[in-house]
Design an enzyme around this catalytic site. Structure first.
Site, PDB file in Angstrom:
ATOM      1  N   LYS A  55       0.832  -1.217   0.000  1.00 11.45           N
ATOM      2  CA  LYS A  55       0.000   0.000   0.000  1.00 11.45           C
ATOM      3  C   LYS A  55       0.867   1.268   0.000  1.00 11.45           C
ATOM      4  O   LYS A  55       0.563   2.221  -0.701  1.00 11.45           O
ATOM      5  CB  LYS A  55      -0.910   0.059   1.240  1.00 11.45           C
ATOM      6  CG  LYS A  55      -1.963  -1.019   1.295  1.00 11.45           C
ATOM      7  CD  LYS A  55      -2.936  -0.761   2.433  1.00 11.45           C
ATOM      8  CE  LYS A  55      -2.297  -0.808   3.810  1.00 11.45           C
ATOM      9  NZ  LYS A  55      -1.744  -2.105   4.222  1.00 11.45           N
ATOM     10  N   ARG A 134      -8.550   1.517   9.748  1.00  6.28           N
ATOM     11  CA  ARG A 134      -8.156   0.126   9.924  1.00  6.28           C
ATOM     12  C   ARG A 134      -9.174  -0.650  10.751  1.00  6.28           C
ATOM     13  O   ARG A 134      -9.016  -1.848  10.935  1.00  6.28           O
ATOM     14  CB  ARG A 134      -6.817   0.099  10.649  1.00  6.28           C
ATOM     15  CG  ARG A 134      -5.660  -0.412   9.798  1.00  6.28           C
ATOM     16  CD  ARG A 134      -4.523  -0.504  10.735  1.00  6.28           C
ATOM     17  NE  ARG A 134      -3.328  -1.119  10.305  1.00  6.28           N
ATOM     18  CZ  ARG A 134      -2.278  -0.502   9.770  1.00  6.28           C
ATOM     19  NH1 ARG A 134      -2.353   0.757   9.461  1.00  6.28           N
ATOM     20  NH2 ARG A 134      -1.173  -1.163   9.543  1.00  6.28           N
ATOM     21  N   ARG A 173      11.423  -7.034   3.598  1.00 10.57           N
ATOM     22  CA  ARG A 173      11.359  -5.585   3.358  1.00 10.57           C
ATOM     23  C   ARG A 173      12.439  -4.846   4.151  1.00 10.57           C
ATOM     24  O   ARG A 173      12.691  -5.144   5.310  1.00 10.57           O
ATOM     25  CB  ARG A 173       9.970  -5.098   3.789  1.00 10.57           C
ATOM     26  CG  ARG A 173       9.755  -3.634   3.592  1.00 10.57           C
ATOM     27  CD  ARG A 173       8.315  -3.319   3.479  1.00 10.57           C
ATOM     28  NE  ARG A 173       7.608  -3.401   4.757  1.00 10.57           N
ATOM     29  CZ  ARG A 173       6.328  -3.071   4.892  1.00 10.57           C
ATOM     30  NH1 ARG A 173       5.627  -2.686   3.846  1.00 10.57           N
ATOM     31  NH2 ARG A 173       5.741  -3.158   6.057  1.00 10.57           N
ATOM     32  N   ARG A 206      12.141  -2.754   9.700  1.00 12.63           N
ATOM     33  CA  ARG A 206      11.201  -2.163  10.658  1.00 12.63           C
ATOM     34  C   ARG A 206      10.953  -3.159  11.787  1.00 12.63           C
ATOM     35  O   ARG A 206      10.801  -4.353  11.527  1.00 12.63           O
ATOM     36  CB  ARG A 206       9.870  -1.847   9.966  1.00 12.63           C
ATOM     37  CG  ARG A 206       9.883  -0.558   9.218  1.00 12.63           C
ATOM     38  CD  ARG A 206       8.694  -0.404   8.323  1.00 12.63           C
ATOM     39  NE  ARG A 206       7.417  -0.856   8.884  1.00 12.63           N
ATOM     40  CZ  ARG A 206       6.236  -0.627   8.310  1.00 12.63           C
ATOM     41  NH1 ARG A 206       6.169   0.035   7.177  1.00 12.63           N
ATOM     42  NH2 ARG A 206       5.119  -1.054   8.841  1.00 12.63           N
ATOM     43  N   ARG A 217       0.360  -8.727  13.520  1.00 15.22           N
ATOM     44  CA  ARG A 217      -0.247  -7.783  12.575  1.00 15.22           C
ATOM     45  C   ARG A 217      -1.244  -8.477  11.653  1.00 15.22           C
ATOM     46  O   ARG A 217      -2.289  -7.927  11.324  1.00 15.22           O
ATOM     47  CB  ARG A 217       0.841  -7.109  11.731  1.00 15.22           C
ATOM     48  CG  ARG A 217       1.645  -6.117  12.531  1.00 15.22           C
ATOM     49  CD  ARG A 217       2.888  -5.707  11.802  1.00 15.22           C
ATOM     50  NE  ARG A 217       2.615  -4.827  10.680  1.00 15.22           N
ATOM     51  CZ  ARG A 217       3.476  -4.579   9.711  1.00 15.22           C
ATOM     52  NH1 ARG A 217       4.661  -5.164   9.702  1.00 15.22           N
ATOM     53  NH2 ARG A 217       3.176  -3.758   8.742  1.00 15.22           N
TER      54      ARG A 217
HETATM   55  P1  AMP Z   1       1.608   0.678   8.820  1.00 13.98           P
HETATM   56  O1  AMP Z   1       2.856   1.340   8.390  1.00 13.98           O
HETATM   57  O2  AMP Z   1       0.383   1.264   8.186  1.00 13.98           O
HETATM   58  O3  AMP Z   1       1.679  -0.828   8.676  1.00 13.98           O
HETATM   59  O4  AMP Z   1       1.439   0.988  10.381  1.00 13.98           O
HETATM   60  C1  AMP Z   1       2.431   0.596  11.320  1.00 13.98           C
HETATM   61  C2  AMP Z   1       1.806   0.438  12.690  1.00 13.98           C
HETATM   62  O5  AMP Z   1       1.244   1.706  13.121  1.00 13.98           O
HETATM   63  C3  AMP Z   1       0.659  -0.540  12.768  1.00 13.98           C
HETATM   64  O6  AMP Z   1       1.115  -1.888  12.930  1.00 13.98           O
HETATM   65  C4  AMP Z   1      -0.088  -0.026  14.001  1.00 13.98           C
HETATM   66  O7  AMP Z   1       0.593  -0.366  15.188  1.00 13.98           O
HETATM   67  C5  AMP Z   1       0.042   1.479  13.843  1.00 13.98           C
HETATM   68  N1  AMP Z   1      -1.078   2.032  13.040  1.00 13.98           N
HETATM   69  C6  AMP Z   1      -0.977   2.705  11.861  1.00 13.98           C
HETATM   70  N2  AMP Z   1      -2.175   3.085  11.422  1.00 13.98           N
HETATM   71  C7  AMP Z   1      -3.078   2.629  12.324  1.00 13.98           C
HETATM   72  C8  AMP Z   1      -4.498   2.689  12.407  1.00 13.98           C
HETATM   73  N3  AMP Z   1      -5.230   3.297  11.464  1.00 13.98           N
HETATM   74  N4  AMP Z   1      -5.088   2.108  13.484  1.00 13.98           N
HETATM   75  C9  AMP Z   1      -4.367   1.505  14.453  1.00 13.98           C
HETATM   76  N5  AMP Z   1      -3.029   1.409  14.417  1.00 13.98           N
HETATM   77  C10 AMP Z   1      -2.376   1.956  13.375  1.00 13.98           C
END
Ligand code: AMP
Length: 261
Positions: A55, A134, A173, A206, A217
């Protein structure tokens, strides 16, 4: 008071061709956006898909193609995580702890963070939301807020990919510490191992891409995010896109689905 941050200034200086400026999104509402690009019909999109489906990469390609600003909630948390603890609110410190374990951050914290960046939702260039909403509660908060603000969402792109491929993508990644460019140890390796092709920064894995966090996740995705597919389908906004092939192929499929020529 307006905040400044050397990292973002450096990033903008290194990427002068960027049509958009994410400083206001990443730093918070007191930061100014230096490139609020105006387009005739700004695109307002949400990207859905399991973690690792690509994404972020698609949001960045689509942002270049459509001129809409890439708004990632995960990037806001990571940017906050790079600042000293003394600059964090207690809610942000708790959010970062959830993130380190691969867990979702509580809805109230996420929504507060998005709501206070309302200016970014009104960006003249439009926006591409990546990683938000989310959960159903976040999706409902966004729907109500956009209706109040008289903003329309054009489409919700759902990137589809088999589970085994997602896990392989996540574990390989690597991200650049400096410019945040994303590589893959086999799929899209950097020219020199561990070094970013674009800015020479160090590549790292990461914390939430480590195997133990990936498992958590994926479970959070199945439980909380999958129901969004039905939610947006019910609103007639869902647009499924197959996420196989190169990033450019996937982006091509997406713009075709959106009807962009
Ligand atoms: P991402 O880079 O979008 O995979 O986000 C990394 C981490 O940030 C996720 O695993 C969550 O811990 C937190 N996070 C990001 N966006 C959200 C969201 N909309 N709701 C809850 N947690 C989030």
């Amino acid at each position: 008071m307006e905040r400044s941050c050397d990292y973002f200034d450096e990033y903008n200086a290194m990427n002068p061709e960027n049509k958009t400026d994410r400083a206001a999104w990443l730093q918070g509402p007191s930061a100014k956006c230096s490139k609020p690009g105006e387009v005739d019909s700004p695109w307002r999109l949400v990207l859905l898909g399991a973690p690792g489906v690509g994404k972020g990469t698609q949001a960045s390609l689509l942002s270049e193609r459509l001129g809409a600003c890439h708004l990632s909630t995960g990037d806001v948390f990571r940017a906050a995580g790079g600042r000293p603890d003394c600059e964090q609110t207690p809610a942000m410190l708790a959010a970062l702890e959830h993130m380190r374990h691969g867990e979702l951050v509580p809805d109230s914290t996420v929504w507060e963070m998005v709501r206070e960046r309302n200016g970014c939702l009104h960006c003249g260039g439009g926006f591409i939301l990546d990683g938000f909403p989310r959960t159903l509660s976040q999706a409902e908060a966004l729907r109500q807020h956009m209706a109040n603000e008289k903003l329309a969402l054009h489409a919700v792109v759902n990137y589809e990919l088999p589970l085994e491929e997602i896990v392989a993508r996540l574990s390989g990644r690597r991200t650049c510490k400096q410019c945040k460019a994303v590589f893959h140890i086999t799929g899209q390796p950097p020219k020199k191992q561990g070094v970013c092709d674009h800015c020479g920064g160090a590549l790292f894995q990461r914390e939430d891409d480590r195997p133990e966090s990936v498992q958590v996740r994926m479970e959070a995705y199945q439980k909380s995010t999958m129901p969004l597919i039905e939610f947006y389908s019910g609103l007639g906004l869902l647009m499924p896109v197959e996420a196989t092939g190169t990033p450019e192929e996937i982006c091509g499929r997406t713009v075709k689905a959106l009807g962009v020529s």
